[in-house]
Every structure is written in structure tokens, then in C-alpha cells.
Scaffold this motif. Structure first.
Motif, PDB file in Angstrom:
ATOM      1  N   ASN A  32     105.921  24.498  25.196  1.00  0.00           N
ATOM      2  CA  ASN A  32     105.924  23.643  26.378  1.00  0.00           C
ATOM      3  C   ASN A  32     104.746  24.024  27.291  1.00  0.00           C
ATOM      4  N   LEU A  33     103.627  23.324  27.109  1.00  0.00           N
ATOM      5  CA  LEU A  33     102.429  23.670  27.882  1.00  0.00           C
ATOM      6  C   LEU A  33     102.570  23.272  29.349  1.00  0.00           C
ATOM      7  N   ARG A  34     103.370  22.255  29.605  1.00  0.00           N
ATOM      8  CA  ARG A  34     103.586  21.850  30.995  1.00  0.00           C
ATOM      9  C   ARG A  34     104.277  22.956  31.797  1.00  0.00           C
ATOM     10  N   LEU A  35     105.059  23.752  31.089  1.00  0.00           N
ATOM     11  CA  LEU A  35     105.728  24.879  31.731  1.00  0.00           C
ATOM     12  C   LEU A  35     104.802  26.112  31.737  1.00  0.00           C
ATOM     13  N   LEU A  36     104.141  26.334  30.594  1.00  0.00           N
ATOM     14  CA  LEU A  36     103.292  27.522  30.469  1.00  0.00           C
ATOM     15  C   LEU A  36     102.075  27.448  31.403  1.00  0.00           C
ATOM     16  N   GLY A  37     101.454  26.251  31.487  1.00  0.00           N
ATOM     17  CA  GLY A  37     100.191  26.099  32.211  1.00  0.00           C
ATOM     18  C   GLY A  37     100.228  26.637  33.636  1.00  0.00           C
ATOM     19  N   PRO A  38     101.157  26.168  34.474  1.00  0.00           N
ATOM     20  CA  PRO A  38     101.190  26.670  35.856  1.00  0.00           C
ATOM     21  C   PRO A  38     101.475  28.177  35.926  1.00  0.00           C
ATOM     22  N   LEU A  39     102.230  28.692  34.949  1.00  0.00           N
ATOM     23  CA  LEU A  39     102.478  30.148  34.933  1.00  0.00           C
ATOM     24  C   LEU A  39     101.174  30.894  34.662  1.00  0.00           C
ATOM     25  N   LEU A  40     100.371  30.356  33.739  1.00  0.00           N
ATOM     26  CA  LEU A  40      99.076  30.975  33.413  1.00  0.00           C
ATOM     27  C   LEU A  40      98.195  31.020  34.658  1.00  0.00           C
ATOM     28  N   GLU A  41      98.164  29.910  35.364  1.00  0.00           N
ATOM     29  CA  GLU A  41      97.260  29.809  36.515  1.00  0.00           C
ATOM     30  C   GLU A  41      97.738  30.712  37.659  1.00  0.00           C
ATOM     31  N   ASP A  42      99.047  30.711  37.928  1.00  0.00           N
ATOM     32  CA  ASP A  42      99.578  31.600  38.986  1.00  0.00           C
ATOM     33  C   ASP A  42      99.244  33.046  38.658  1.00  0.00           C
ATOM     34  N   GLU A  43      99.415  33.388  37.380  1.00  0.00           N
ATOM     35  CA  GLU A  43      99.192  34.770  36.951  1.00  0.00           C
ATOM     36  C   GLU A  43      97.734  35.186  37.144  1.00  0.00           C
ATOM     37  N   ALA A  44      96.819  34.326  36.718  1.00  0.00           N
ATOM     38  CA  ALA A  44      95.391  34.674  36.838  1.00  0.00           C
ATOM     39  C   ALA A  44      95.001  34.790  38.313  1.00  0.00           C
ATOM     40  N   LEU A  45      95.453  33.839  39.124  1.00  0.00           N
ATOM     41  CA  LEU A  45      95.076  33.876  40.544  1.00  0.00           C
ATOM     42  C   LEU A  45      95.692  35.089  41.238  1.00  0.00           C
TER      43      LEU A  45
END
Ligand code: PMV
Length: 340
Positions: A241-254
Motif C-alpha cells: 500500500n504505497l498510499r500508506l507507505l508514502g507519507p510515512l517515508l516522507e515524515d521519516e526523512a523530514l
């Protein structure tokens, strides 16, 4: 006959980042991390070094066949890792090491995970005279052990010993940490398009950055949030589920970059072109609703994570930028040939 032991180890991109250590000496991370293995390899060969060729404490180092002098700053980490392996495992034969990255250096892709990983694998294969990963495992060096040994050279290297998606668990003590594959490469056809916004060398090494992490007021709260983010990421990968993973990836990097830039002294890796690109990405995403999300390592370049079915659209989005577009790799490869 003298043999050449050749190890190919892929690099990886962290989804959940390793930043900060609970024990510097033992390279024990303060948090779990999770990565995707990239189809970009470092290749390192090892062979026994005759005494007349030994020009350093560990033997002889080459990059693409060119001999390096012992004082070369590039050798600091590899020499330290070879000495660590030799002394803790009791191997005293000196080696000729020759290494190269399949990807260009200075292109913004860190090579420490694949470089230190392939050095560890090649050296152990040579010392134990193992011609395959199976033989090395039979001689007491299964992938799990190799990964934990490689970790001493560069923490992120331990996640490069499997393909697909890999979890480095810190465990409750140094001895309880472990690295294990979560899902194989075939599980989900994700890709990483690396947008090279600056090829400048890192001004602050990750070793120094790890040490500074705890000086940031954002570090302790980050550590309390990470277990939940890890579970959510694992779930999103399991369900593709990339729609779920994507925002987690971005929050994590930021969040990692917020810790970096608020440490004392600050470690600032993001550059003006990074910020401009992130604004461009956000605007384009609003217009075309493309499912493409970013993560960023300790540098200014942006990794775009997306599903292979959207490759043409993603490449169109970044046309005009310098990019390297890669899929997921399987794990390391080891073989043995007769030495020249
Ligand atoms: O393996 P090191 O010590 O170079 O640290 C890696 C740090 C990051 O790349 C920023 C994050 C990670 O987990 O790979």
C-alpha cells in the motif's frame, strides 16, 4: 594455485532511518531501521598478498586496479574494518583488496553500505577459502553473522546482505540485535529514482552526524515515535500500500533531517536545489495525482519511491534532471576464480 574471491554486495535505501547510536564503540543503533535493497552493487575482490607486495598493515588496497597508499583518506574506514575482522576473528593473512562501485562516485549515492559489505564478504571468503555463500555459511559465517560483522564498518552495510526489504532490529541489548529479511524482492515491484541535485561530497560524515544526534532536542521524542512508525511501515509493505507507505517515508526523512539540522553543531545536508525540487514534486503531485513519494539520506539528493507500473510517468516528471532509476536487488553474490 592462488584464488581470487569476488563479492558483489548491493547498496540500500533506508525507509526507516538509522540515525544515532546507543553505543558508539559497539555500533549499536539507538533505533530499528528498515530498508529496500537497490540494484546497484559494489564489487570487491580479495586474494592472499605475498610479503613483497604488502604496503599497509593489512596488505594492499586498490580501486579499479590502481594501488592506494596507506595514508589515502579513502582507506580509513576499509582499513579499520579489515583490522577489526582480522583481530576479532583471528585471521592474520594479509590481503590484496581491489574494489569498485558499479555506480559513479561523486554522483550523490553513498557507497559505504555496499563497499564495506563487499569488503567484509570478500575478506572472509578469502580467509576461509570459501567459494560460495553456502560454503561460507558451513564454515560458520551465515549471512546473519556476516551482516553483523559488516555493521562494524558501516551500520547501514548490515542491511545489504539480503535482497528485497530488510529490518535491522536493535534488540534489548547489543547481543540481541539482529538483521533479517522482511520480504523478498518479488513481493512488491517498487523502484527508486534518485534525483541528483548536487554531487558535492558530504561535508559532515555520517559517523560524526550519528554522534551529534543526541544533542538535538528533537531526538528523544523521535525515538519514542519510531516503534509505531516501524509497525505502520511493515504493514504498508506487507499490503503493498504505497498510499500508506508514502507519507510515512516522507515524515521519516523530514524528521531525520530536522534532528540533523537542530543538533549542536547542526548537520545540514539539504541544499537549496533540494528544497526547490520538493516544492516542484508537491505541486506536480497535486496536478497529476501520481503516487510517487520521497525519502532523503544524509545528503542533498532525493530518492523517489514509486511502483514500477508508473515508471514512464515518473521519468517524465523528472525529465531535465540528472537521475539514476533503479529497481530492487536480490542479495549478495560470491564466487571464486583463479587469480591472474
Ligand atoms: O551506515 P552509516 O553509518 O553511513 O549511516 C547511515 C545513515 C543513513 O544513511 C542516513 C540512514 C540509514 O539508515 O541508512
Amino acid at each position: 594455485m592462488s584464488f581470487l574471491y569476488k563479492a558483489r554486495v548491493p547498496t540500500n535505501i533506508a525507509f526507516l532511518k538509522y540515525w544515532g547510536k546507543s553505543d558508539e564503540q559497539a555500533q549499536w543503533p539507538a533505533n530499528d531501521s528498515l530498508s529496500m535493497t537497490l540494484d546497484l552493487f559494489s564489487e570487491t575482490s580479495a586474494q592472499l598478498c605475498p610479503p613483497e607486495l604488502q604496503i599497509s598493515k593489512v596488505g594492499l588496497f586498490k580501486i579499479r586496479g590502481q594501488i592506494l597508499q596507506e595514508e589515502n583518506p579513502f582507506l580509513k574506514k576499509p582499513m579499520k574494518q579489515l583490522q577489526y575482522l582480522a583481530s576479532t576473528l583471528g585471521f592474520n593473512e594479509k590481503l590484496i583488496i581491489d574494489t569498485y562501485n558499479e555506480f559513479p562516485t561523486g554522483c550523490g549515492i553513498a557507497s559505504s553500505a555496499s563497499g564495506l559489505g563487499s569488503l567484509t564478504l570478500a575478506a572472509l571468503a578469502c580467509w576461509t577459502r570459501s567459494s560460495s555463500l553456502a560454503e561460507l555459511a558451513n564454515k560458520g559465517f551465515p549471512l546473519e553473522r556476516l551482516a553483523l560483522l559488516a555493521r562494524m564498518g558501516s551500520g547501514s552495510a548490515c542491511r545489504s546482505f539480503w535482497g528485497g526489504f530488510v529490518h535491522w532490529s536493535r534488540g534489548a541489548s547489543i547481543q540481541e540485535q539482529n538483521v533479517s529479511p522482511l520480504f523478498a524482492k518479488e513481493h512488491w515491484d517498487l523502484r527508486d529514482c534518485i534525483v541528483i541535485l548536487s554531487a558535492s561530497e558530504k561535508t559532515i560524515s555520517s559517523s560524526i552526524g550519528h554522534g551529534l544526534a543526541k544533542t538535538s532536542p528533537l531526538y528523544a521524542p523521535r525515538l519514542t515515535r519510531l516503534p509505531q512508525r516501524l509497525t505502520q511501515m511493515q504493514e504498508a509493505i506487507r499490503n503493498k500500500n504505497l498510499r500508506l507507505l508514502g507519507p510515512l517515508l516522507e515524515d521519516e526523512a523530514l524528521e531525520m533531517h530536522a534532528v540533523m539540522s537542530s543538533s549542536q553543531p547542526p548537520c545540514v545536508y539539504l541544499e537549496e536545489p533540494t528544497h526547490r525540487f520538493l516544492t516542484y514534486l508537491k505541486e506536480s503531485r497535486q496536478q497529476n495525482l501520481l503516487e510517487v513519494f520521497f525519502t532523503i539520506d544524509a545528503g542533498p539528493n532525493v530518492h523517489l519511491i514509486y511502483e514500477a507500473k508508473n515508471q514512464a510517468a515518473v521519468l517524465n516528471l523528472v525529465k531535465g534532471y540528472k537521475t539514476i532509476d533503479i529497481g530492487i536487488a536480490s542479495g549478495p553474490v560470491l564466487n571464486r576464480t583463479g587469480a591472474q
